[in-house]
Design a protein around this motif. Sequence first.
Motif, PDB file in Angstrom:
ATOM      1  N   LEU A 126      -3.358  13.337   1.446  1.00 61.37           N
ATOM      2  CA  LEU A 126      -4.535  12.916   0.572  1.00 61.37           C
ATOM      3  C   LEU A 126      -5.085  13.950  -0.234  1.00 61.37           C
ATOM      4  O   LEU A 126      -5.535  13.861  -1.112  1.00 61.37           O
ATOM      5  N   ALA A 127      -4.369  14.985  -0.580  1.00 57.40           N
ATOM      6  CA  ALA A 127      -3.447  16.224  -1.984  1.00 57.40           C
ATOM      7  C   ALA A 127      -3.341  15.038  -3.157  1.00 57.40           C
ATOM      8  O   ALA A 127      -3.518  16.018  -4.149  1.00 57.40           O
ATOM      9  N   THR A 128      -2.817  14.457  -2.912  1.00 59.80           N
ATOM     10  CA  THR A 128      -2.271  13.400  -4.010  1.00 59.80           C
ATOM     11  C   THR A 128      -3.286  12.780  -4.577  1.00 59.80           C
ATOM     12  O   THR A 128      -3.442  12.603  -5.553  1.00 59.80           O
ATOM     13  N   GLU A 129      -4.524  12.934  -3.804  1.00 52.85           N
ATOM     14  CA  GLU A 129      -5.832  11.920  -4.297  1.00 52.85           C
ATOM     15  C   GLU A 129      -5.231  10.653  -5.039  1.00 52.85           C
ATOM     16  O   GLU A 129      -5.554   9.557  -5.834  1.00 52.85           O
ATOM     17  N   THR A 130      -4.317   9.883  -4.173  1.00 49.61           N
ATOM     18  CA  THR A 130      -4.081   8.317  -4.400  1.00 49.61           C
ATOM     19  C   THR A 130      -4.396   8.189  -3.661  1.00 49.61           C
ATOM     20  O   THR A 130      -5.127   6.478  -4.207  1.00 49.61           O
ATOM     21  N   ILE A 131      -4.514   8.189  -2.050  1.00 51.96           N
ATOM     22  CA  ILE A 131      -5.644   7.063  -0.899  1.00 51.96           C
ATOM     23  C   ILE A 131      -6.899   7.658  -1.202  1.00 51.96           C
ATOM     24  O   ILE A 131      -7.042   8.595  -1.478  1.00 51.96           O
ATOM     25  N   VAL A 132      -8.249   6.602  -0.651  1.00 49.56           N
ATOM     26  CA  VAL A 132      -9.478   7.265  -0.707  1.00 49.56           C
ATOM     27  C   VAL A 132      -9.608   7.769   0.115  1.00 49.56           C
ATOM     28  O   VAL A 132     -10.399   8.220   0.060  1.00 49.56           O
ATOM     29  N   GLY A 177      -9.213   7.130   6.145  1.00 52.19           N
ATOM     30  CA  GLY A 177      -8.648   5.561   6.416  1.00 52.19           C
ATOM     31  C   GLY A 177      -7.414   4.654   6.156  1.00 52.19           C
ATOM     32  O   GLY A 177      -7.410   3.650   6.905  1.00 52.19           O
ATOM     33  N   MET A 178      -7.721   5.135   5.255  1.00 50.39           N
ATOM     34  CA  MET A 178      -5.895   4.430   4.632  1.00 50.39           C
ATOM     35  C   MET A 178      -4.732   5.457   4.356  1.00 50.39           C
ATOM     36  O   MET A 178      -3.758   4.755   3.766  1.00 50.39           O
ATOM     37  N   VAL A 179      -4.324   5.687   6.162  1.00 51.94           N
ATOM     38  CA  VAL A 179      -2.982   6.039   6.096  1.00 51.94           C
ATOM     39  C   VAL A 179      -2.803   5.016   6.870  1.00 51.94           C
ATOM     40  O   VAL A 179      -3.025   5.205   8.544  1.00 51.94           O
ATOM     41  N   TYR A 180      -2.034   4.337   6.136  1.00 50.46           N
ATOM     42  CA  TYR A 180      -1.546   2.678   7.235  1.00 50.46           C
ATOM     43  C   TYR A 180      -0.049   3.551   7.278  1.00 50.46           C
ATOM     44  O   TYR A 180       0.536   2.286   7.902  1.00 50.46           O
ATOM     45  N   TRP A 240       0.847  -0.931   0.069  1.00 52.09           N
ATOM     46  CA  TRP A 240      -0.514   0.499   0.025  1.00 52.09           C
ATOM     47  C   TRP A 240       0.768   1.397  -0.386  1.00 52.09           C
ATOM     48  O   TRP A 240       1.924   1.318   0.954  1.00 52.09           O
ATOM     49  N   PRO A 241       0.123   1.802  -0.998  1.00 52.53           N
ATOM     50  CA  PRO A 241       1.668   3.580  -0.494  1.00 52.53           C
ATOM     51  C   PRO A 241       1.689   4.224   0.562  1.00 52.53           C
ATOM     52  O   PRO A 241       2.647   4.999   0.380  1.00 52.53           O
ATOM     53  N   SER A 242       0.432   4.040   0.962  1.00 51.55           N
ATOM     54  CA  SER A 242       0.270   5.052   2.725  1.00 51.55           C
ATOM     55  C   SER A 242       1.353   4.074   3.841  1.00 51.55           C
ATOM     56  O   SER A 242       1.081   4.456   5.083  1.00 51.55           O
TER      57      SER A 242
END
Length: 386
Positions: free
Chosen positions: A225-231, A234-237, A202-204
């Motif tokens: 979030l500003a990269t609009e990569t993770i949805v 909750g995906m800040v892993y 996962w990227p994060s």
Amino acid sequence: MLVAVRTVGVEEELLVVDSSGRPVPLGPAALEVAARRGEGETVEEHDRAERGDDEAGGGDPVGRLVPELKTQQLEFGTRVCTGLDDVAADLRHWRGRADAAARDVGARVAALASSPVRVEPQSTPGERYTEMAETFRLTAAEQLTCGCHVHVAVEDDEEGVAVLNRIRVWLPVLTALTANSPFWLGRDSGHASYRAQAWNRWPSSGPNELFADAAAYHRLVGELLATETIVDTGMVYFDARLSERWPTVEVRVADVALRAEDAVTLAGLVRGLVETAAGQWRAGVPAPAVRSEVVRMAAWRASRSGLTGDLVHPATGRPAPAGAVVTALLAHVRPALAAAGDEQRVAAGVAAVLDRGTGADLQRRVFAATGDLTAVVRAAVEATHT
């Protein structure tokens, strides 16, 4: 300042398996059973809660069974607990309730962090999970992994970030202690915790550099979030993060533990780490200035060998026998364990893992004796409920 013992809570993800040992997509059906008993949240209810359409939900697994990314999974969370006895009771209660719901639809649950047998993971329906599947494709498609997340109370975000800065070097030791995913796609991965390898696609995910303060932490989340990569948030892993919904630090590096008591040991160690780190911060002790690349290397090594080889010692950055590094962790948190009344139980739990090995070690012993990966799953089902 917190004057009482810090509260702790544990979230666990479990595999839903049939009698042959194969993960089966019966999680949603089991959740329907649990929902009728007032013990669970259906996939539809969970999706509404995740979208914010259901004020009574919220998507949190505390005190009930909820869906996870794949239909071959169930998740639950303990109550907010003060004593480790309560953590243990809740873990055993909800493992039992998850198993009861699964039995009603012809399955069982197993505390395995990956599937020993080859399986085709199936995505859970719902707006958020569908978006993740479409965005991350093979990474999401193959992500049938089960972790254990430990939440420990902090006073505020400033204390929480100070804790994150100081526990990061110790987190790979927790990965080694809880390793429970040696098999992947029907073969031995060569890792004690292959879940950690899969998860870090996962990227994060992964470790962070030190944060100057809470504002810096929140700026980074905003930039991700500003990269609009993770949805969504909750995906800040991160390996450890500030919980979005609770006043806690959430440590996310552990495989789900095969034995419930090992999860209790993990909870005690994480609480000890948080209390120790907060005390250092209040005393003006600086966070260890270790680069994230070194922490990532230590985490990879812990995932690779678990407790069977050397780990990177947080104090030196050099390899040392796993037992010595685990002993150093226990010494580091021992005053905090004693203050919480956890010292004897956690020390005994650590000694037990060092003596008999991790869940990964048990899985490999069963496979060496039987040559049968389905026997590994059956043994895991039994250990899940002992």
